[in-house]
Design a protein around this motif. Structure first.
Motif, PDB file in Angstrom:
ATOM      1  N   THR A   4       0.835  -1.207   0.000  1.00 10.94           N
ATOM      2  CA  THR A   4       0.000   0.000   0.000  1.00 10.94           C
ATOM      3  C   THR A   4       0.861   1.245   0.000  1.00 10.94           C
ATOM      4  O   THR A   4       0.549   2.233  -0.681  1.00 10.94           O
ATOM      5  CB  THR A   4      -0.925   0.013   1.240  1.00 10.94           C
ATOM      6  OG1 THR A   4      -1.706  -1.183   1.251  1.00 10.94           O
ATOM      7  CG2 THR A   4      -1.847   1.221   1.212  1.00 10.94           C
ATOM      8  N   SER A   8       1.130   4.110  -2.776  1.00 11.79           N
ATOM      9  CA  SER A   8       0.950   5.506  -2.384  1.00 11.79           C
ATOM     10  C   SER A   8       2.092   6.368  -2.913  1.00 11.79           C
ATOM     11  O   SER A   8       1.889   7.507  -3.334  1.00 11.79           O
ATOM     12  CB  SER A   8       0.883   5.620  -0.856  1.00 11.79           C
ATOM     13  OG  SER A   8      -0.246   4.954  -0.353  1.00 11.79           O
ATOM     14  N   ILE A  40      -7.949   9.571   2.027  1.00 11.27           N
ATOM     15  CA  ILE A  40      -6.782  10.435   2.142  1.00 11.27           C
ATOM     16  C   ILE A  40      -6.486  10.617   3.625  1.00 11.27           C
ATOM     17  O   ILE A  40      -7.381  10.494   4.469  1.00 11.27           O
ATOM     18  CB  ILE A  40      -7.034  11.799   1.444  1.00 11.27           C
ATOM     19  CG1 ILE A  40      -5.746  12.597   1.303  1.00 11.27           C
ATOM     20  CG2 ILE A  40      -8.103  12.594   2.138  1.00 11.27           C
ATOM     21  CD1 ILE A  40      -5.887  13.832   0.435  1.00 11.27           C
ATOM     22  N   ASP A  41      -5.245  10.878   3.950  1.00 12.41           N
ATOM     23  CA  ASP A  41      -4.852  11.060   5.347  1.00 12.41           C
ATOM     24  C   ASP A  41      -5.699  12.155   5.995  1.00 12.41           C
ATOM     25  O   ASP A  41      -6.017  13.168   5.369  1.00 12.41           O
ATOM     26  CB  ASP A  41      -3.366  11.438   5.407  1.00 12.41           C
ATOM     27  CG  ASP A  41      -2.836  11.404   6.831  1.00 12.41           C
ATOM     28  OD1 ASP A  41      -2.494  12.481   7.340  1.00 12.41           O
ATOM     29  OD2 ASP A  41      -2.771  10.321   7.411  1.00 12.41           O
ATOM     30  N   SER A  95      -0.035  11.918  -0.150  1.00 15.16           N
ATOM     31  CA  SER A  95      -0.226  10.515  -0.535  1.00 15.16           C
ATOM     32  C   SER A  95       0.507   9.558   0.403  1.00 15.16           C
ATOM     33  O   SER A  95       0.188   8.373   0.449  1.00 15.16           O
ATOM     34  CB  SER A  95       0.231  10.292  -1.977  1.00 15.16           C
ATOM     35  OG  SER A  95       1.630  10.413  -2.085  1.00 15.16           O
ATOM     36  N   LEU A  96       1.501  10.073   1.135  1.00 11.46           N
ATOM     37  CA  LEU A  96       2.305   9.226   2.026  1.00 11.46           C
ATOM     38  C   LEU A  96       1.836   9.315   3.467  1.00 11.46           C
ATOM     39  O   LEU A  96       2.628   9.545   4.370  1.00 11.46           O
ATOM     40  CB  LEU A  96       3.787   9.630   1.930  1.00 11.46           C
ATOM     41  CG  LEU A  96       4.475   9.396   0.589  1.00 11.46           C
ATOM     42  CD1 LEU A  96       5.892   9.949   0.622  1.00 11.46           C
ATOM     43  CD2 LEU A  96       4.481   7.913   0.225  1.00 11.46           C
TER      44      LEU A  96
END
Length: 198
Positions: A4, A8, A40-41, A95-96
């Motif tokens: 994953t 990402s 999303i985070d 994204s991370l």
């Protein structure tokens, strides 16, 4: 490394490369995806809210149309290079979200995301300047259309097929490398000619 997290990273690289062609388009794509439920985070959740979506949408349209105005497009490139680096960093960091270390997350975002976007934008700006000098700006329409298309394709593939997006970015960097080699050869030839014929 977690699959994953790798995907990402590919997503972030795809969006950062897209920012190298159009600064706001991948940000709008991220906002649109988040608005329609893309995970999303939490710290970036505001990107998917309606005010951000509208603002980024308007900015995207304004940027796309501005690049079709002769000479304005070259002026935009002077401010777009640092903006692309910032956008690429932001897109990679968003994204991370799976990293435990924020230092590692932002370090990777600055180096890979910001570096990717700035390198592509710098090459694109050089290409547009060459088009302006050789065609008087008439060829810039094709350049701008190509950049917008590349930004759109990279943004779409970053979400639906991150691995393909990463491969496309590798192809883009191959052409970036070839372009810089060609530019350096032309510059060295001109400098040799000017030293030979004062």
């Amino acid at each position: 490394m977690d699959l994953t997290l790798i995907l990402s990273f590919f997503l972030g690289i795809g969006l950062a490369a897209s920012a190298g062609f159009r600064v706001f388009l991948p940000l709008f794509a991220l906002s649109l995806a988040s608005f329609f439920g893309y995970n999303i985070d939490d710290s970036w959740a505001w990107v998917g809210e309606l005010p951000a979506l509208i603002t980024l949408g308007v900015a995207t349209l304004a940027e796309i149309f501005a690049y079709y105005i002769p000479w304005i497009d070259n002026a935009l490139d002077t401010i777009a290079i640092p903006m692309a680096g910032i956008a690429g960093t932001f897109l990679m960091a968003s994204s991370l979200g799976g990293f435990d270390s924020e230092v590692l997350q932002w370090g990777l975002a600055i180096i890979s995301g910001g570096g990717t976007a700035a390198a592509i934008k710098g090459t694109a700006a050089t290409g547009r300047l060459a088009s302006t000098m050789t065609t008087g700006g008439l060829g810039n329409f094709a350049v701008s259309t190509g950049e917008t298309t590349a930004a759109s394709v990279l943004s779409i593939f970053a979400f639906i097929a991150p691995i393909i997006a990463f491969i496309l970015v590798a192809v883009v960097f191959y052409f970036v490398f070839r372009s810089w080699r060609y530019i350096n050869k032309v510059r060295s030839r001109k400098s040799q000619q000017s030293s030979t014929y004062p």
